[in-house]
Motif scaffolding. Structure first.
Motif, PDB file in Angstrom:
ATOM      1  N   ARG A   1      42.024  43.908  34.885  1.00  0.00           N
ATOM      2  CA  ARG A   1      43.224  43.217  34.385  1.00  0.00           C
ATOM      3  C   ARG A   1      43.944  42.497  35.523  1.00  0.00           C
ATOM      4  O   ARG A   1      44.366  41.342  35.388  1.00  0.00           O
ATOM      5  CB  ARG A   1      44.154  44.217  33.715  1.00  0.00           C
ATOM      6  CG  ARG A   1      45.403  43.580  33.118  1.00  0.00           C
ATOM      7  CD  ARG A   1      46.230  44.580  32.311  1.00  0.00           C
ATOM      8  NE  ARG A   1      46.520  45.818  32.998  1.00  0.00           N
ATOM      9  CZ  ARG A   1      47.591  46.024  33.770  1.00  0.00           C
ATOM     10  NH1 ARG A   1      48.460  45.062  33.971  1.00  0.00           N
ATOM     11  NH2 ARG A   1      47.792  47.192  34.346  1.00  0.00           N
ATOM     12  N   SER A   2      44.045  43.144  36.667  1.00  0.00           N
ATOM     13  CA  SER A   2      44.702  42.530  37.817  1.00  0.00           C
ATOM     14  C   SER A   2      43.926  41.318  38.326  1.00  0.00           C
ATOM     15  O   SER A   2      44.523  40.287  38.654  1.00  0.00           O
ATOM     16  CB  SER A   2      44.845  43.551  38.951  1.00  0.00           C
ATOM     17  OG  SER A   2      45.652  44.626  38.534  1.00  0.00           O
ATOM     18  N   VAL A   3      42.608  41.446  38.380  1.00  0.00           N
ATOM     19  CA  VAL A   3      41.783  40.319  38.822  1.00  0.00           C
ATOM     20  C   VAL A   3      41.936  39.149  37.855  1.00  0.00           C
ATOM     21  O   VAL A   3      42.049  37.985  38.272  1.00  0.00           O
ATOM     22  CB  VAL A   3      40.303  40.744  38.962  1.00  0.00           C
ATOM     23  CG1 VAL A   3      39.390  39.538  39.125  1.00  0.00           C
ATOM     24  CG2 VAL A   3      40.130  41.701  40.124  1.00  0.00           C
ATOM     25  N   GLY A   4      41.928  39.443  36.573  1.00  0.00           N
ATOM     26  CA  GLY A   4      42.122  38.389  35.583  1.00  0.00           C
ATOM     27  C   GLY A   4      43.460  37.697  35.736  1.00  0.00           C
ATOM     28  O   GLY A   4      43.566  36.475  35.578  1.00  0.00           O
ATOM     29  N   ALA A   5      44.490  38.458  36.058  1.00  0.00           N
ATOM     30  CA  ALA A   5      45.817  37.867  36.244  1.00  0.00           C
ATOM     31  C   ALA A   5      45.868  37.019  37.509  1.00  0.00           C
ATOM     32  O   ALA A   5      46.470  35.939  37.513  1.00  0.00           O
ATOM     33  CB  ALA A   5      46.878  38.969  36.304  1.00  0.00           C
ATOM     34  N   ILE A   6      45.223  37.490  38.570  1.00  0.00           N
ATOM     35  CA  ILE A   6      45.228  36.748  39.833  1.00  0.00           C
ATOM     36  C   ILE A   6      44.440  35.446  39.701  1.00  0.00           C
ATOM     37  O   ILE A   6      44.877  34.394  40.147  1.00  0.00           O
ATOM     38  CB  ILE A   6      44.667  37.628  40.967  1.00  0.00           C
ATOM     39  CG1 ILE A   6      45.646  38.758  41.280  1.00  0.00           C
ATOM     40  CG2 ILE A   6      44.399  36.798  42.217  1.00  0.00           C
ATOM     41  CD1 ILE A   6      45.090  39.817  42.216  1.00  0.00           C
ATOM     42  N   VAL A   7      43.269  35.525  39.067  1.00  0.00           N
ATOM     43  CA  VAL A   7      42.399  34.361  38.926  1.00  0.00           C
ATOM     44  C   VAL A   7      42.922  33.409  37.856  1.00  0.00           C
ATOM     45  O   VAL A   7      42.649  32.209  37.885  1.00  0.00           O
ATOM     46  CB  VAL A   7      40.948  34.819  38.607  1.00  0.00           C
ATOM     47  CG1 VAL A   7      40.039  33.650  38.330  1.00  0.00           C
ATOM     48  CG2 VAL A   7      40.398  35.658  39.731  1.00  0.00           C
ATOM     49  N   GLY A   8      43.664  33.950  36.923  1.00  0.00           N
ATOM     50  CA  GLY A   8      44.189  33.130  35.830  1.00  0.00           C
ATOM     51  C   GLY A   8      43.244  33.044  34.647  1.00  0.00           C
ATOM     52  O   GLY A   8      43.267  32.073  33.897  1.00  0.00           O
ATOM     53  N   ASP A   9      42.423  34.086  34.481  1.00  0.00           N
ATOM     54  CA  ASP A   9      41.467  34.140  33.368  1.00  0.00           C
ATOM     55  C   ASP A   9      42.012  35.108  32.315  1.00  0.00           C
ATOM     56  O   ASP A   9      41.930  36.327  32.485  1.00  0.00           O
ATOM     57  CB  ASP A   9      40.104  34.597  33.869  1.00  0.00           C
ATOM     58  CG  ASP A   9      39.031  34.573  32.808  1.00  0.00           C
ATOM     59  OD1 ASP A   9      39.277  34.032  31.708  1.00  0.00           O
ATOM     60  OD2 ASP A   9      37.932  35.092  33.082  1.00  0.00           O
TER      61      ASP A   9
END
Length: 82
Positions: A19-27
């Motif tokens: 979830r954090s990676v998705g938020a950082i990447v914008g996915d």
């Protein structure tokens, strides 16, 4: 410790990272998938915790139960001989 507790905690942590990676990447798809995995892991962990609590309650209450039955039998024998 129940295996659901361990597996659920691992899934929860993995979902939190995803979830954090998705938020950082914008996915948003990755973020939603991570949130779903995190929720599923939290649910599985809670289920494992509940199973542990039930096992502890059942295992921990055996001795007092047997003591109560024994006292009841002794009192019953004394009262039946009167």
């Amino acid at each position: 410790m129940d295996e659901n507790t361990i597996i659920g905690a691992a899934k929860e942590a993995t979902g939190r990272v995803e979830r954090s990676v998705g938020a950082i990447v914008g996915d948003p798809k990755t973020e939603i998938r991570g949130a779903a995995r995190e929720l599923g892991g939290a649910t599985q962990r809670a289920f494992g915790d509940a199973r542990d609590d039930v096992r502890g309650a059942v295992n921990g209450s055996t001795a007092p139960f047997l003591a109560g039955v024994s006292i009841g039998l002794v009192v019953g024998l004394f009262l039946s001989r009167r």
